[in-house]
Write a protein that holds these residues in place. Structure first.
Motif, PDB file in Angstrom:
ATOM      1  N   ASN A   1       7.637   5.021 -11.240  1.00  0.00           N
ATOM      2  CA  ASN A   1       6.748   3.862 -11.174  1.00  0.00           C
ATOM      3  C   ASN A   1       7.460   2.550 -11.448  1.00  0.00           C
ATOM      4  O   ASN A   1       7.207   1.557 -10.770  1.00  0.00           O
ATOM      5  CB  ASN A   1       5.579   4.020 -12.139  1.00  0.00           C
ATOM      6  CG  ASN A   1       4.492   4.905 -11.594  1.00  0.00           C
ATOM      7  OD1 ASN A   1       4.607   5.446 -10.497  1.00  0.00           O
ATOM      8  ND2 ASN A   1       3.440   5.074 -12.365  1.00  0.00           N
TER       9      ASN A   1
ATOM     10  N   LYS B   1       0.835  -1.202   0.000  1.00  0.00           N
ATOM     11  CA  LYS B   1       0.000   0.000   0.000  1.00  0.00           C
ATOM     12  C   LYS B   1       0.870   1.252   0.000  1.00  0.00           C
ATOM     13  O   LYS B   1       0.560   2.238  -0.670  1.00  0.00           O
ATOM     14  CB  LYS B   1      -0.940   0.009   1.201  1.00  0.00           C
ATOM     15  CG  LYS B   1      -2.079  -0.963   1.068  1.00  0.00           C
ATOM     16  CD  LYS B   1      -3.007  -0.908   2.267  1.00  0.00           C
ATOM     17  CE  LYS B   1      -4.101  -1.947   2.132  1.00  0.00           C
ATOM     18  NZ  LYS B   1      -5.008  -1.937   3.289  1.00  0.00           N
ATOM     19  N   TRP B   2       1.965   1.223   0.763  1.00  0.00           N
ATOM     20  CA  TRP B   2       2.896   2.354   0.777  1.00  0.00           C
ATOM     21  C   TRP B   2       3.478   2.590  -0.606  1.00  0.00           C
ATOM     22  O   TRP B   2       3.638   3.721  -1.043  1.00  0.00           O
ATOM     23  CB  TRP B   2       4.029   2.130   1.766  1.00  0.00           C
ATOM     24  CG  TRP B   2       3.637   2.203   3.212  1.00  0.00           C
ATOM     25  CD1 TRP B   2       2.514   2.783   3.744  1.00  0.00           C
ATOM     26  CD2 TRP B   2       4.368   1.675   4.309  1.00  0.00           C
ATOM     27  NE1 TRP B   2       2.511   2.650   5.109  1.00  0.00           N
ATOM     28  CE2 TRP B   2       3.636   1.972   5.482  1.00  0.00           C
ATOM     29  CE3 TRP B   2       5.553   0.979   4.413  1.00  0.00           C
ATOM     30  CZ2 TRP B   2       4.086   1.600   6.745  1.00  0.00           C
ATOM     31  CZ3 TRP B   2       5.993   0.610   5.679  1.00  0.00           C
ATOM     32  CH2 TRP B   2       5.258   0.924   6.821  1.00  0.00           C
TER      33      TRP B   2
ATOM     34  N   LYS C   1       3.673   5.763  -5.626  1.00  0.00           N
ATOM     35  CA  LYS C   1       3.486   5.914  -7.071  1.00  0.00           C
ATOM     36  C   LYS C   1       2.587   7.101  -7.381  1.00  0.00           C
ATOM     37  O   LYS C   1       2.854   7.866  -8.298  1.00  0.00           O
ATOM     38  CB  LYS C   1       2.918   4.623  -7.669  1.00  0.00           C
ATOM     39  CG  LYS C   1       3.932   3.491  -7.698  1.00  0.00           C
ATOM     40  CD  LYS C   1       3.317   2.173  -8.104  1.00  0.00           C
ATOM     41  CE  LYS C   1       2.909   2.151  -9.540  1.00  0.00           C
ATOM     42  NZ  LYS C   1       2.472   0.820  -9.982  1.00  0.00           N
ATOM     43  N   LYS C   2       1.545   7.280  -6.583  1.00  0.00           N
ATOM     44  CA  LYS C   2       0.646   8.414  -6.777  1.00  0.00           C
ATOM     45  C   LYS C   2       1.343   9.727  -6.413  1.00  0.00           C
ATOM     46  O   LYS C   2       1.205  10.724  -7.115  1.00  0.00           O
ATOM     47  CB  LYS C   2      -0.608   8.240  -5.916  1.00  0.00           C
ATOM     48  CG  LYS C   2      -1.482   7.093  -6.346  1.00  0.00           C
ATOM     49  CD  LYS C   2      -2.637   6.896  -5.388  1.00  0.00           C
ATOM     50  CE  LYS C   2      -3.426   5.643  -5.741  1.00  0.00           C
ATOM     51  NZ  LYS C   2      -4.444   5.338  -4.730  1.00  0.00           N
ATOM     52  N   ASP C   3       2.084   9.707  -5.322  1.00  0.00           N
ATOM     53  CA  ASP C   3       2.727  10.927  -4.823  1.00  0.00           C
ATOM     54  C   ASP C   3       3.834  11.435  -5.744  1.00  0.00           C
ATOM     55  O   ASP C   3       4.099  12.632  -5.789  1.00  0.00           O
ATOM     56  CB  ASP C   3       3.324  10.696  -3.427  1.00  0.00           C
ATOM     57  CG  ASP C   3       2.249  10.472  -2.366  1.00  0.00           C
ATOM     58  OD1 ASP C   3       1.059  10.749  -2.634  1.00  0.00           O
ATOM     59  OD2 ASP C   3       2.612  10.009  -1.263  1.00  0.00           O
ATOM     60  N   THR C   4       4.477  10.541  -6.481  1.00  0.00           N
ATOM     61  CA  THR C   4       5.580  10.953  -7.352  1.00  0.00           C
ATOM     62  C   THR C   4       5.119  11.267  -8.762  1.00  0.00           C
ATOM     63  O   THR C   4       5.944  11.605  -9.617  1.00  0.00           O
ATOM     64  CB  THR C   4       6.676   9.865  -7.414  1.00  0.00           C
ATOM     65  OG1 THR C   4       6.098   8.661  -7.926  1.00  0.00           O
ATOM     66  CG2 THR C   4       7.297   9.629  -6.055  1.00  0.00           C
ATOM     67  N   GLY C   5       3.848  11.155  -9.008  1.00  0.00           N
ATOM     68  CA  GLY C   5       3.321  11.492 -10.326  1.00  0.00           C
ATOM     69  C   GLY C   5       3.821  10.583 -11.432  1.00  0.00           C
ATOM     70  O   GLY C   5       3.891  10.982 -12.584  1.00  0.00           O
ATOM     71  N   GLY C   6       4.173   9.367 -11.095  1.00  0.00           N
ATOM     72  CA  GLY C   6       4.593   8.399 -12.099  1.00  0.00           C
ATOM     73  C   GLY C   6       6.052   8.456 -12.489  1.00  0.00           C
ATOM     74  O   GLY C   6       6.491   7.700 -13.353  1.00  0.00           O
TER      75      GLY C   6
ATOM     76  N   ASP D   1       7.520  -0.522  -8.954  1.00  0.00           N
ATOM     77  CA  ASP D   1       6.963  -1.817  -9.354  1.00  0.00           C
ATOM     78  C   ASP D   1       7.961  -2.938  -9.116  1.00  0.00           C
ATOM     79  O   ASP D   1       7.596  -4.023  -8.657  1.00  0.00           O
ATOM     80  CB  ASP D   1       6.553  -1.794 -10.829  1.00  0.00           C
ATOM     81  CG  ASP D   1       5.305  -0.978 -11.084  1.00  0.00           C
ATOM     82  OD1 ASP D   1       4.541  -0.705 -10.128  1.00  0.00           O
ATOM     83  OD2 ASP D   1       5.098  -0.587 -12.254  1.00  0.00           O
TER      84      ASP D   1
ATOM     85  N   GLU E   1       2.099   1.769  -3.496  1.00  0.00           N
ATOM     86  CA  GLU E   1       1.044   2.331  -4.350  1.00  0.00           C
ATOM     87  C   GLU E   1       0.862   3.819  -4.076  1.00  0.00           C
ATOM     88  O   GLU E   1       0.703   4.615  -5.000  1.00  0.00           O
ATOM     89  CB  GLU E   1      -0.276   1.586  -4.141  1.00  0.00           C
ATOM     90  CG  GLU E   1      -0.341   0.258  -4.841  1.00  0.00           C
ATOM     91  CD  GLU E   1      -0.126   0.370  -6.339  1.00  0.00           C
ATOM     92  OE1 GLU E   1      -0.727   1.254  -6.993  1.00  0.00           O
ATOM     93  OE2 GLU E   1       0.663  -0.425  -6.874  1.00  0.00           O
ATOM     94  N   GLN E   2       0.915   4.212  -2.810  1.00  0.00           N
ATOM     95  CA  GLN E   2       0.779   5.627  -2.474  1.00  0.00           C
ATOM     96  C   GLN E   2       1.969   6.416  -2.997  1.00  0.00           C
ATOM     97  O   GLN E   2       1.812   7.524  -3.508  1.00  0.00           O
ATOM     98  CB  GLN E   2       0.645   5.808  -0.950  1.00  0.00           C
ATOM     99  CG  GLN E   2       0.367   7.242  -0.560  1.00  0.00           C
ATOM    100  CD  GLN E   2      -0.926   7.772  -1.164  1.00  0.00           C
ATOM    101  OE1 GLN E   2      -1.966   7.119  -1.119  1.00  0.00           O
ATOM    102  NE2 GLN E   2      -0.862   8.955  -1.740  1.00  0.00           N
TER     103      GLN E   2
END
Length: 64
Positions: A20, A6-7, A12-17, A24, A9-10
């Motif tokens: 990624n 979960k961390w 990934k959202k926080d860094t704007g891709g 991954d 995934e968060q």
């Protein structure tokens, strides 16, 4: 282990891709090994090694 994923995934959202693919890869290693702490330690060790190598490569040579 679910908390670690979960961390990721968060993050990934926080860094704007921007990172990624790296995140991954960390997630896959965690799933394969079942050892989040070991994966994090290994990744951090590799990042420090790359950073040190880059610093050495960009340091101008001094004349003897």
């Amino acid at each position: 282990m679910a908390r670690n994923l979960k961390w990721i995934e968060q993050a990934k959202k926080d860094t704007g891709g921007k990172i990624n693919h790296a995140l991954d890869m960390v997630a896959v290693l965690i799933l394969e090994t079942g050892d989040p702490d070991g994966v994090y330690n290994e990744v951090l060790q590799l990042l420090h090694q790359v950073r040190a190598e880059r610093a050495t490569a960009t340091t101008p040579a001094t004349a003897a």
